[in-house]
Scaffold this motif. Structure first.
Motif, PDB file in Angstrom:
ATOM      1  N   ALA A  98       0.962  -1.565  -0.222  1.00  0.00           N
ATOM      2  CA  ALA A  98       0.488  -0.366   0.149  1.00  0.00           C
ATOM      3  C   ALA A  98       0.642   1.561   0.049  1.00  0.00           C
ATOM      4  CB  ALA A  98      -1.272   0.215   1.317  1.00  0.00           C
ATOM      5  N   LEU A  99       0.932   2.019  -1.051  1.00  0.00           N
ATOM      6  CA  LEU A  99       1.033   3.216  -0.897  1.00  0.00           C
ATOM      7  C   LEU A  99       0.018   4.837  -0.112  1.00  0.00           C
ATOM      8  CD1 LEU A  99       2.778   3.581  -4.613  1.00  0.00           C
ATOM      9  CD2 LEU A  99       3.540   2.289  -2.266  1.00  0.00           C
ATOM     10  N   GLU A 100       0.081   5.282   0.263  1.00  0.00           N
ATOM     11  CA  GLU A 100      -0.594   6.343   1.142  1.00  0.00           C
ATOM     12  C   GLU A 100      -0.142   7.762   0.434  1.00  0.00           C
ATOM     13  OE1 GLU A 100      -0.684   6.454   5.153  1.00  0.00           O
ATOM     14  OE2 GLU A 100      -1.438   4.701   5.632  1.00  0.00           O
ATOM     15  N   LEU A 101      -0.954   8.053  -0.522  1.00  0.00           N
ATOM     16  CA  LEU A 101      -0.915   9.355  -1.100  1.00  0.00           C
ATOM     17  C   LEU A 101      -1.071  10.810  -0.095  1.00  0.00           C
ATOM     18  CD1 LEU A 101      -2.090   8.314  -4.057  1.00  0.00           C
ATOM     19  CD2 LEU A 101       0.601   7.969  -3.049  1.00  0.00           C
ATOM     20  N   PRO A 102      -0.791  12.465  -0.093  1.00  0.00           N
ATOM     21  CA  PRO A 102      -1.241  12.749  -0.293  1.00  0.00           C
ATOM     22  C   PRO A 102      -3.095  13.799  -0.840  1.00  0.00           C
ATOM     23  CG  PRO A 102       0.189  13.328  -1.165  1.00  0.00           C
ATOM     24  CD  PRO A 102       0.770  12.463  -0.889  1.00  0.00           C
ATOM     25  N   GLU A 103      -3.408  14.160   0.233  1.00  0.00           N
ATOM     26  CA  GLU A 103      -4.238  15.470  -0.110  1.00  0.00           C
ATOM     27  C   GLU A 103      -3.695  15.995  -1.314  1.00  0.00           C
ATOM     28  OE1 GLU A 103      -8.327  16.453   1.181  1.00  0.00           O
ATOM     29  OE2 GLU A 103      -7.511  15.797   2.109  1.00  0.00           O
ATOM     30  N   VAL A 104      -3.465  16.201  -2.405  1.00  0.00           N
ATOM     31  CA  VAL A 104      -3.413  17.579  -3.157  1.00  0.00           C
ATOM     32  C   VAL A 104      -4.120  17.329  -4.217  1.00  0.00           C
ATOM     33  CG1 VAL A 104      -1.017  17.699  -2.655  1.00  0.00           C
ATOM     34  CG2 VAL A 104      -1.639  15.983  -4.213  1.00  0.00           C
ATOM     35  N   ARG A 105      -4.016  18.329  -5.467  1.00  0.00           N
ATOM     36  CA  ARG A 105      -5.211  18.717  -6.537  1.00  0.00           C
ATOM     37  C   ARG A 105      -4.612  17.348  -7.285  1.00  0.00           C
ATOM     38  NH1 ARG A 105      -8.843  20.890  -7.490  1.00  0.00           N
ATOM     39  NH2 ARG A 105      -7.990  22.780  -6.591  1.00  0.00           N
ATOM     40  N   LEU A 106      -3.871  16.509  -7.590  1.00  0.00           N
ATOM     41  CA  LEU A 106      -3.486  15.778  -8.377  1.00  0.00           C
ATOM     42  C   LEU A 106      -4.340  14.183  -7.943  1.00  0.00           C
ATOM     43  CD1 LEU A 106       0.153  16.211  -9.653  1.00  0.00           C
ATOM     44  CD2 LEU A 106      -1.823  15.806 -11.215  1.00  0.00           C
ATOM     45  N   THR A 107      -4.168  14.084  -7.212  1.00  0.00           N
ATOM     46  CA  THR A 107      -5.445  12.937  -6.116  1.00  0.00           C
ATOM     47  C   THR A 107      -6.687  13.477  -6.374  1.00  0.00           C
ATOM     48  OG1 THR A 107      -4.708  13.184  -3.877  1.00  0.00           O
ATOM     49  CG2 THR A 107      -3.422  11.639  -4.788  1.00  0.00           C
ATOM     50  N   LYS A 108      -7.287  14.201  -6.505  1.00  0.00           N
ATOM     51  CA  LYS A 108      -8.590  14.256  -6.041  1.00  0.00           C
ATOM     52  C   LYS A 108      -9.718  14.272  -7.485  1.00  0.00           C
ATOM     53  CE  LYS A 108      -8.286  17.806  -3.168  1.00  0.00           C
ATOM     54  NZ  LYS A 108      -9.328  17.907  -1.492  1.00  0.00           N
ATOM     55  N   ARG A 109     -10.818  13.764  -6.908  1.00  0.00           N
ATOM     56  CA  ARG A 109     -11.787  13.109  -7.462  1.00  0.00           C
ATOM     57  C   ARG A 109     -12.576  13.683  -8.777  1.00  0.00           C
ATOM     58  NH1 ARG A 109     -12.983   6.844  -6.382  1.00  0.00           N
ATOM     59  NH2 ARG A 109     -12.932   7.053  -9.058  1.00  0.00           N
ATOM     60  N   VAL A 110     -13.088  15.393  -8.131  1.00  0.00           N
ATOM     61  CA  VAL A 110     -13.808  16.041  -8.363  1.00  0.00           C
ATOM     62  C   VAL A 110     -13.051  17.388  -9.583  1.00  0.00           C
ATOM     63  CG1 VAL A 110     -15.420  17.559  -7.824  1.00  0.00           C
ATOM     64  CG2 VAL A 110     -15.750  14.706  -7.238  1.00  0.00           C
ATOM     65  N   GLU A 111     -13.335  17.454  -9.740  1.00  0.00           N
ATOM     66  CA  GLU A 111     -13.122  18.995 -10.752  1.00  0.00           C
ATOM     67  C   GLU A 111     -13.909  19.845 -11.006  1.00  0.00           C
ATOM     68  OE1 GLU A 111      -9.812  21.188 -11.881  1.00  0.00           O
ATOM     69  OE2 GLU A 111     -10.177  19.517 -11.313  1.00  0.00           O
ATOM     70  N   GLY A 112     -14.307  21.324 -10.300  1.00  0.00           N
ATOM     71  CA  GLY A 112     -15.151  22.107 -10.520  1.00  0.00           C
ATOM     72  C   GLY A 112     -14.957  23.038  -9.569  1.00  0.00           C
ATOM     73  N   GLY A 113     -17.019  23.032  -9.193  1.00  0.00           N
ATOM     74  CA  GLY A 113     -17.137  24.459  -7.849  1.00  0.00           C
ATOM     75  C   GLY A 113     -17.624  23.621  -7.546  1.00  0.00           C
ATOM     76  N   VAL A 114     -18.359  25.382  -7.029  1.00  0.00           N
ATOM     77  CA  VAL A 114     -19.944  25.238  -5.672  1.00  0.00           C
ATOM     78  C   VAL A 114     -20.982  25.033  -7.316  1.00  0.00           C
ATOM     79  CG1 VAL A 114     -19.778  27.589  -5.036  1.00  0.00           C
ATOM     80  CG2 VAL A 114     -20.910  26.028  -3.823  1.00  0.00           C
TER      81      VAL A 114
END
Length: 450
Positions: A98-114
């Motif tokens: 298992a490789l734990e990753l940071p919460e950064v833009r590249l690991t986000k699963r959603v794009e857009g805004g409110v």
């Protein structure tokens, strides 16, 4: 697995549903043989990610401070690496890593805004950069370039469906959570707890960004319609199925999350109208009735709670306004309800309400919405509370600014505090009390009856 074919290996993703949207927190790699705890480190693998639209096109985005769009690609740091079982759970020895990753833009699963967002596809390429000890010879040259599955423990118990028949030409899709009715086992701190034979139902209505997107446009063209999963994963509505909030409902509460085709505020003339009208009222009520009927032996109809954020906060009020006495409580969060009429106040006063808003809300001015409505309700003798934040910043301790202070976010996002069960005070800063005991919003809602 063919141990000689080390260049066509796969990985699984583990998704975490966080306060700031879903993100890939871990990659799980299947190895050709078992390894031990000292055989891998964060430097053993290099992780590259390219984010794609669901059409297959590479995602282009403009990062903060940039003057042009650029591909959303790059390397992601590995925080921790360890042997694991197939689910990604740490083990002393295992055939997976298992490789734990940071919460950064590249690991986000959603794009857009409110006002509109969409799921995207994170494609990883994991390259082995250091040898791993093996039974007969070191493991080397492994490349993991295809996703073989997705894991998200927070979605356990969640399903999706669609109402059986259209109402006013609308057939709503929805997600729902079925609670576990098994007795809670005894602990060192208390005896086993039975759960109610019939459980409360929480109806939660998403914001503008989590709708299906039918007929909506972006700068790049029409939106690809979203499935109902978007409605309950985008803003961590799944917190309602977790132990903290479930415990307020005697350990078991159903959760129903309908998905709007456009926006709940769509009045037929304007997608985001300020008329306090919606073309979805009858269809939404029909869906709730259908869901309750389908689970009549397990839902307590005196304990149906409706809540929602932003666009869904408006719809929460619309449903309480149109069906007084049906809901045990209404929980409108940053709700855009404008120019309440005396008739609105009279009908809304029949349902206990707990509002949540921020003084600095950039999208829904509380001086035009929640504050005058709350005062009118109190003048009418209604049961109404408002948790009123000066601004929105992280209260969990998990997110910080560069100087170490709590991370600040846009002030419309008070649902972060709603899902963390941090709404505990009334507008004057005092605790909300039941039987001389302070309660938070979710516990208060769980104790209401229609």
């Amino acid at each position: 697995m063919n141990p000689t074919d080390l260049t066509a290996l796969g990985y699984k993703t583990v998704t975490k549903l966080g306060d700031f949207g879903p993100w890939i927190s871990k990659l799980v790699l299947e190895l050709p043989e078992e390894i031990g705890v000292n055989d891998v480190s964060p430097d053993t693998f290099s992780v590259f990610c390219a984010r794609h639209e669901r059409t297959g096109a590479l995602l282009m985005r403009r990062e903060r401070g940039a003057d042009h769009d650029a591909p959303s690609v790059g390397y992601v740091a590995v925080q921790t690496a360890y042997p694991a079982i197939a689910s990604g759970t740490r083990a002393a020895r295992g055939t997976h890593v298992a490789l734990e990753l940071p919460e950064v833009r590249l690991t986000k699963r959603v794009e857009g805004g409110v006002m509109g967002s969409r799921r995207i596809e994170n494609r990883f390429r994991v390259t082995q950069t250091a040898e791993i000890p093996g039974r007969n010879r070191p493991l080397a040259g492994m490349v993991f370039a295809s996703c073989t599955g997705s894991i998200c423990p927070e979605l356990n118990g969640w399903r999706t469906d669609e109402m059986s028949e259209a109402v006013d030409g609308v057939r709503l899709s929805y997600g729902y959570y079925e609670p576990d009715f098994a007795p809670a086992p005894a602990t060192p701190f208390g005896p086993a707890r039975t759960k109610p034979e019939k459980a409360a139902l929480i109806v939660y209505l998403h914001g503008a960004g989590e709708g299906k997107g039918e007929g909506l446009q972006t700068e790049g063209g029409p939106l690809v319609p979203e499935g109902p999963e978007r409605a309950y994963t985008g803003n961590r509505v799944t917190a309602l199925s977790q132990a903290k909030i479930q415990s307020h409902f005697d350990g078991a509460a159903w959760v129903l999350v309908p998905q709007c085709p456009t926006f709940w505020m769509d009045n037929g003339a304007e997608k985001l109208g300020h008329s306090n009208q919606s073309i979805y009222v009858r269809a939404l009520k029909a869906l709730i009735d259908e869901f309750v009927a389908a689970h009549a032996d397990r839902i307590d109809t005196s304990r149906i709670v409706v809540g929602g954020l932003s666009n869904g906060g408006f719809m929460t009020l619309r449903m309480c306004r149109d069906y007084p006495g049906f809901f045990a409580a209404g929980l409108p969060c940053c709700a855009p309800w404008y120019d309440a009429t005396p008739e609105d106040v009279t009908e809304l006063a029949k349902t206990p309400l707990w509002f949540v808003h921020s003084k600095g809300d950039e999208l829904v001015d509380p001086k035009e919405t929640v504050l005058p409505l709350y005062r009118a309700l109190k003048d009418a003798g209604a049961t109404a509370h408002v948790t009123y934040f000066d601004h929105v910043e992280d209260l969990t301790g998990a997110y910080r600014e560069a100087d170490g202070s709590p991370k600040k976010t846009f002030n419309h996002g008070v649902w972060i505090h709603v899902f963390n069960d941090f709404c505990r005070t009334d507008i004057d800063g005092t605790n909300v009390m039941i039987d001389r005991e302070p309660v938070g919003m979710w516990e208060w809602a769980a104790r209401q009856r229609a």
